[in-house]
Design an enzyme around this catalytic site. Structure first.
Site, short mmCIF file in Angstrom:
data_model
loop_
_atom_site.label_atom_id
_atom_site.label_comp_id
_atom_site.label_asym_id
_atom_site.label_seq_id
_atom_site.Cartn_x
_atom_site.Cartn_y
_atom_site.Cartn_z
CG ASP A 94 -6.96 2.84 0.27
OD1 ASP A 94 -6.19 3.36 1.09
OD2 ASP A 94 -8.08 3.31 0.00
CD1 TRP B 162 -3.04 1.38 0.75
CD2 TRP B 162 -1.45 2.54 1.82
NE1 TRP B 162 -3.52 2.66 0.93
CE2 TRP B 162 -2.57 3.40 1.58
CE3 TRP B 162 -0.34 3.05 2.47
CZ2 TRP B 162 -2.57 4.73 2.00
CZ3 TRP B 162 -0.34 4.38 2.86
CH2 TRP B 162 -1.45 5.21 2.64
CE1 TYR C 83 -1.72 8.56 -0.84
CE2 TYR C 83 0.39 9.03 0.20
CZ TYR C 83 -0.90 9.42 -0.13
OH TYR C 83 -1.36 10.67 0.24
#
Length: 498
Positions: free
Chosen positions: A447, A427, A431
């Protein structure tokens, strides 16, 4: 004069030119054979006759064909036109090469060359030249030369940098070469384009973008995450501090970006201390605000799934290292809680900076400082042990040069390095790739908010289901994520903290 590239549709380009359609700004340039000038589609001069128009996908193609840039619409203000493809490998290689040439940080203060570029891409320089010219219509050196000349032209018009200094920051090895190239391409000496630029203690330049652009959504995103001391967000502007390293020297200062929606531009003001690295500042601000996005290309893939979000952009950053640290602080907690931790980190480790802005008082803690931070010092700020280790690991990797977090970095290699660090999972890595590396196809499949937006939160395999749904949005999944997140909250006004 050369003919138009086969990828362009001349009649469609002429219709866009007649309409002065800002959606196509930077997507093509028009060379006018009767004047020898090339213009942006938004140029306000009288529309030339169709038979006098030649259309080019890049400014470098127009200049290679013998056209000079218009002094009225100023092609250097146009947004760049990155083209992402999942089809032809040769086109992908050429576009990747062009992106690397556009990114000053990708070269670590070494002048770019075809040999180094080919080595970075894992091909021979002969093969790279052939592919580049076949795809873009110019050689890599011609492309780079045009970029340097347009950068210099913008700085000549908008700043009062001495020409000697301006030539060097634009990428020329000497003033003599700069003067010769400028005269050869534009038929003018640099001094003939000199305007009175900047204001006392600051530089002012303008940056173009293509509509639609949801300015309020972008400012709301940054406003919700705003950390007083290093940034502020107002009704039409945002400001922040930053430090850039170039040529072994650190340049620290501030910038303020103000949206001019009527002209589809951003007015960028920077402190005088950043003048020597203005091209790098401009690139970072373009990435921060996603000014080079192509809404038409993105919308052609995403509009059916997200019909009300065509103006949304992917918020970027002026510092990939800072973004990575703040991403770790935000793991598994609310945005407000992450902002509080970032505020404490700034107060404890930030560097004071004098600015004319009451809300801009510090620089984000340098990588060297956080790399040496002891666990107890971070723990006293409320940062849990796992995230302490991740922050120190990121800071050390950046300080030692093992981790590059900018748009010119290799995405696959950077993701691998990130996920090898303690406390950095898929994640966080995705990101960071989305916002710092400017990868348009990043997708944080795990997410939770994304699962809710996509309606798969009740599934035992929510991440896999989200990944499956996302295949239809390639190669623009980063934009799909932003649009999906926007479904979860109503439009909000930015937080005014200036």
């Amino acid at each position: 004069m050369s003919s138009e590239p086969e990828t362009l549709q001349p009649d469609a380009c002429y219709l866009a030119l007649k309409a002065r359609d800002a959606r196509f700004d930077g997507s093509f340039f028009t060379g006018v054979t009767s004047t020898g000038i090339y213009c942006r589609p938004v140029c306000r001069v009288r529309t030339p006759k169709r038979e006098n128009c030649r259309f080019f996908g890049h400014a470098a193609q127009a200049e290679s064909a013998g056209f000079r840039p218009c002094l009225r619409c100023r092609p250097e203000l146009a947004p760049h036109a990155p083209r992402w493809s999942i089809q032809d490998a040769s086109d992908m290689l050429a576009q990747q090469a062009a992106q690397l040439l556009d990114e000053p940080e990708a070269w670590h203060d070494a002048p770019p060359s075809v040999e180094l570029l080919a080595r970075r891409l894992g091909v021979s320089d002969r093969h790279l030249r052939r592919i580049f010219e076949a795809s873009l219509g110019v050689s890599p050196l011609q492309y780079l030369q045009t970029r340097r000349l347009l950068t210099a032209k913008q700085l000549l018009a908008d700043t009062d940098l001495p020409i000697t200094q301006l030539a060097l920051v634009s990428g020329f090895a000497s003033v003599r070469r700069f003067n010769a190239a400028f005269l050869q391409h534009y038929g003018l000496s640099p001094g003939q384009l000199r305007r009175e630029g900047g204001r006392a203690g600051e530089a002012v330049v303008r940056l173009g973008y293509r509509p639609p652009y949801d300015v309020q959504a972008m400012l709301a995103f940054f406003g919700k995450r705003c950390v007083a001391g290093i940034e502020f967000v107002g009704e039409r502007e945002l400001g922040r501090t930053l430090a850039l390293e170039a040529g072994g020297q650190v340049h620290a200062g501030w910038l303020v970006a103000t949206f001019d929606e009527e002209r589809h531009q951003v007015e960028l003001r920077t402190s005088d201390t950043l003048r020597q690295v203005l091209p790098l500042v401009i690139r970072r601000v373009r990435a921060l605000l996603d000014l080079d996005a192509d809404p038409l290309a993105i919308g052609s893939v995403l509009h059916a799934s997200f019909p009300d979000s065509d103006g949304l952009r992917v918020p970027g950053t002026t510092s990939g290292y800072e973004l990575a640290v703040r991403a770790v602080l935000g793991q598994q907690i609310t945005v407000a809680a992450a902002r509080t931790l970032a505020q404490r980190l700034l107060q404890r480790f930030g560097t004071p900076l004098d600015t004319p802005w009451p809300s801009l008082t510090h620089l984000f803690p340098p990588a060297q400082v956080l790399a040496a931070a002891e666990g107890d010092a971070l723990g006293q700020l409320g940062i849990v042990r796992q995230r302490q280790a991740a922050i120190v690991a990121i800071a050390r990797a950046v300080a030692e040069g093992r981790l590059q977090l900018h748009p010119g970095a290799d995405v696959a290699a950077t993701l691998q390095v990130l996920q090898a660090l303690p406390g950095i999972g898929p994640w966080t890595a995705q990101y960071i790739a989305m916002r710092a590396l400017r990868w348009p196809d990043a997708f944080p499949a795990g997410d939770v908010a994304l699962h809710k937006a996509l309606g798969v939160q009740g599934s035992r395999q929510a991440a896999r289901d989200a990944e499956t749904a996302s295949q239809a949005w390639k190669p623009w999944r980063s934009y799909a994520v932003i649009r999906a997140w926007a479904r979860l909250s109503p439009p909000t006004q930015p937080v005014a903290t200036a």
